[in-house]
Design a protein around this motif. Structure first.
Motif, mmCIF file in Angstrom:
data_model
loop_
_atom_site.group_PDB
_atom_site.id
_atom_site.type_symbol
_atom_site.label_atom_id
_atom_site.label_comp_id
_atom_site.label_asym_id
_atom_site.label_seq_id
_atom_site.Cartn_x
_atom_site.Cartn_y
_atom_site.Cartn_z
ATOM 1 N N VAL A 574 23.752 20.277 33.655
ATOM 2 C CA VAL A 574 23.500 21.594 33.071
ATOM 3 C C VAL A 574 22.055 21.746 32.603
ATOM 4 O O VAL A 574 21.534 22.872 32.530
ATOM 5 N N ARG A 578 19.194 24.753 36.808
ATOM 6 C CA ARG A 578 19.061 26.037 36.107
ATOM 7 C C ARG A 578 19.688 27.204 36.862
ATOM 8 O O ARG A 578 19.896 28.272 36.310
ATOM 9 N N LEU A 580 22.722 26.947 38.393
ATOM 10 C CA LEU A 580 24.139 26.635 38.561
ATOM 11 C C LEU A 580 25.028 27.831 38.220
ATOM 12 O O LEU A 580 24.925 28.419 37.146
ATOM 13 N N GLN A 581 25.921 28.190 39.181
ATOM 14 C CA GLN A 581 26.840 29.305 38.987
ATOM 15 C C GLN A 581 28.300 28.876 39.002
ATOM 16 O O GLN A 581 29.138 29.502 38.361
ATOM 17 N N ILE A 599 27.480 22.637 28.223
ATOM 18 C CA ILE A 599 27.600 23.809 29.094
ATOM 19 C C ILE A 599 27.291 25.082 28.325
ATOM 20 O O ILE A 599 26.550 25.956 28.794
ATOM 21 N N HIS A 602 23.343 25.238 27.626
ATOM 22 C CA HIS A 602 22.328 25.258 28.680
ATOM 23 C C HIS A 602 22.648 26.145 29.884
ATOM 24 O O HIS A 602 21.736 26.454 30.653
ATOM 25 N N CYS A 603 23.909 26.505 30.095
ATOM 26 C CA CYS A 603 24.265 27.268 31.307
ATOM 27 C C CYS A 603 24.055 28.756 31.077
ATOM 28 O O CYS A 603 24.871 29.426 30.431
ATOM 29 N N LEU A 606 26.086 30.486 34.628
ATOM 30 C CA LEU A 606 27.384 29.997 35.078
ATOM 31 C C LEU A 606 28.404 31.135 35.153
ATOM 32 O O LEU A 606 28.550 31.918 34.220
#
Length: 667
Positions: A574, A578, A580-581, A599, A602-603, A606
């Protein structure tokens, strides 16, 4: 100094769409260049699951107030009410493509949408059963203004709507005189002649009195015949279309199809395919996958007559053998081929077919689950040098450390590689360190150095499983030593996965011999977007750390059942990814709430999270994760009741839980 707008657009044409998207966030001039018309016409605004009812705070208001004009919209599992009428009034004139999937809306709202969208070119209504249930949709609306609004409609999809009838279908097509593409896949099309005689007695004008009870192929066929000169694409997948129906369709006067999809049509026979190949010789795309009655006879006629074919799918046509596959060399323009799950196809058929000579035209090949050996994969790799997509999943005996090395050597243009459940592939093949070339001979055979027998023999007293574990540990140690040694010298030994510089999608699920060694030395892909490592149980946070640093563009990451992953691995993911979905962590049973906290911290982008089976994660915190603004789906194990010291804990659910239920799927 800033580059001119035209120069930026020209440069951006060489970027994948994901890179263009994030480049547009750099500055205003880059934003404008990334949203030039050549890119914007293919962009789709996707609204999934929910839209705020308040127009001022609705997700739609972002696009409504944007300086960029978006023309394509997709609504998936969304309730569309009259509260959104203002959006259609203000933006409807610019909309050219509109898709509704599993949406809840009433007839009045839908008719209003069509009135406000006069420039529609594509309309897709998929699995919206409530809209068709009454049978009164568009009744009395197909004259005047509505006809004018749909006069530019070229593509119509009504797939998956079980309540569709001849009358409803007639109202749609009557309002769309310029239709070129029609999709009725998954609809309850009726082919029995008895129904035709019942609802359309002899002498009946079917267009004046269409049935309000059933959807008949007879009525659809009459429409196709009357619009034969304009219809170019037909899709009847997952219907009961048979050989006789396809024959009558193929023989329609003036009909020249470019594309036909009849996927998963069990009643389709060779009779229909023979008629199709005789009359529709301009076909470029043909999908007859999962049509179990199709045999070699059909494939022979396809290869002899459809010389313009560019895309062919015969997935799981189990009656097709080497006799039919051997004819594929006649299709000189073929770019995409799917022959997966055809159990009777062997290496000999491929040798006489697509591998009869070097083929530089074929770009995408799907042969998963074929009964091949490693020499078959080597032959394919050598004869098809320009492949962009290759699916070798479940080819257990064909994908080995030896054959995968040949793929890495020859298929340098690959952007998609799938070797799911090919469990003979190990670090030796992925890194190339277990395969050595003879000095001075680039084309010499490759040989393994990783499994050399020791100079002295020992009697192993453990089980076979224990012996295999020891062998894997020795192999890992040997490959690691070679990888470290090679960094200190300029010689090259074998071909690494890292040679595939353009890789964007990689599926290695179930390749359990891969370890952190491969992640450290073989993974360096700046364009990699989709990565599937499910059931790769030997990877740990150390390898994941190297991976995320060298593959920063990953958006989809599947780590299902990777038992050895701990919270440190999720933290690395995470923090480093950067973009990440989608993150799937199902069955990673060592993860705790620390992963959820990472999560949540930092997400920023997402959208989908799966933490089912993560028993050390608290349901309350998993629910709280659903508050992330971009997250629309959280899959988690159903909470409680929990038993503590033989007493059930029946504490009430958190107060925030009801508001988040639209985002959660409990299993």
């Amino acid at each position: 100094m800033e580059l001119p707008f035209e120069v930026l657009v020209y440069i951006f044409k060489y970027l994948p769409k994901s890179d263009r998207k994030y480049a547009s966030e750099t500055c205003h001039s880059w934003y404008l260049a990334a949203n030039a018309y050549c890119f914007l016409k293919n962009k789709v605004v996707v609204l999934y699951k929910s839209i705020d009812s308040d127009e001022n705070t609705s997700n739609l208001s972002i696009f409504e107030n944007s300086a960029t004009v978006y023309t394509n919209y997709l609504f998936n599992e969304v309730e569309i009410s009259s509260k959104l009428n203002g959006f259609w009034e203000r933006t409807g004139e610019n909309i050219k493509s509109l898709t509704f999937k599993n949406c809840d809306m009433c007839e009045k709202v839908f008719v209003n949408i069509l009135h406000e969208c006069p420039n529609l070119e594509s309309l897709n209504i998929e699995s919206c059963k409530d809209l068709f249930m009454s049978g009164r949709l568009l009744e009395g609306k197909t004259d005047g203004l509505l006809v004018n609004n749909l006069e530019n409609l070229k593509s119509l999809s009504l797939s998956g709507n079980q309540y569709l009838t001849d009358a409803l279908f007639s109202r749609f097509v009557k309002a769309a005189p310029a239709l070129e593409h029609l999709n009725l896949s998954g609809c309850s099309l009726q082919f029995h002649l008895g129904l035709v005689k019942k609802f359309y007695p002899s002498g009946t004008n079917i267009f004046e009195n269409p049935s309000e009870s059933v959807l008949t192929f007879y009525f659809v066929l009459q429409f196709i015949v009357s619009h034969a000169q304009s219809i170019k694409t037909l899709q009847f997948s997952s219907t009961l279309i048979d050989g006789a129906a396809l024959k009558s369709l193929s023989e329609a006067v003036n009909l020249e199809l470019n594309k036909l999809e009849v996927h998963s049509c069990d009643q389709l026979t060779n009779t229909g395919i023979l008629a199709l190949t005789t009359h529709q010789i301009m076909l470029k795309e043909l999908d007859i996958g999962l049509c179990t009655r199709v045999t070699d006879q059909s494939l022979v006629h396809i290869c002899n007559n459809l010389i313009n074919l560019e895309n062919l799918n015969i997935q799981r046509c189990r009656a097709v053998t080497d006799l039919g596959i051997s004819e594929l060399h006649k299709l000189k323009k073929l770019k995409i081929l799917n022959i997966s799950q055809c159990e009777l196809i062997t290496k000999e058929g491929l040798k006489n077919g697509i591998c009869a000579e070097e083929n530089s035209v074929l770009e995408e090949l799907d042969i998963h689950s074929l009964n091949l050996d490693q020499t078959g994969v080597i032959m394919i790799s050598e004869k098809l040098p320009n492949l962009r997509s290759l699916d070798l999943s479940y080819c257990f005996n064909a994908v080995t450390d030896t054959s995968i090395q040949v793929v890495f050597k020859n298929q340098v243009f690959l952007h998609t590689l799938k070797i799911s459940h090919c469990d003979k592939v190990s670090d030796a093949g992925l890194t190339g360190m277990g395969k050595l070339q003879q000095d001075g001979d680039d084309d010499s055979p490759i040989m393994s150095n990783c499994d050399e027998a020791p100079t002295h023999q020992k009697i192993h007293l453990g089980s076979r499983a224990e012996e295999e574990i020891v062998r894997d540990a020795n192999r890992k140690r040997n490959v690691m030593r070679m990888c470290e040694n090679i960094l200190t010298m300029d010689s090259f030994t074998g071909y690494s996965l890292a040679r595939l510089k353009h890789l964007r999608e990689l599926d290695m699920s179930g390749c359990n011999r891969m370890t952190d060694v491969s992640l450290r030395y073989a993974f360096s892909f700046k364009e990699l977007v989709n990565l599937n490592f499910s059931r790769c149980q030997q990877i740990t946070h150390e390898g994941v750390g190297h991976l995320v640093r060298n593959c920063p563009s990953i958006e989809y990451f599947n780590l299902t059942d990777c038992y050895n992953l701990k919270d440190d691995a999720v933290t690395e993911i995470v923090k480093g990814l950067r973009r990440l979905q989608t993150l799937e962590l199902r069955g990673c049973n060592q993860l705790t709430d620390r992963s959820l906290e990472a999560i949540r911290t930092h997400c920023e982008k997402l959208k989908f999270l799966d933490v089912q089976g993560c028993r050390y994660m608290s349901p309350e915190l998993a629910c709280a994760i659903g508050a992330l603004p971009t997250l629309h789906t959280v899959l988690m194990t159903k909470p409680g009741p929990y038993i503590t010291e033989s007493v059930k804990n029946r504490s009430p659910a958190p107060t925030f839980l009801p508001s988040l239920m639209r985002k959660l799927r409990l299993h």
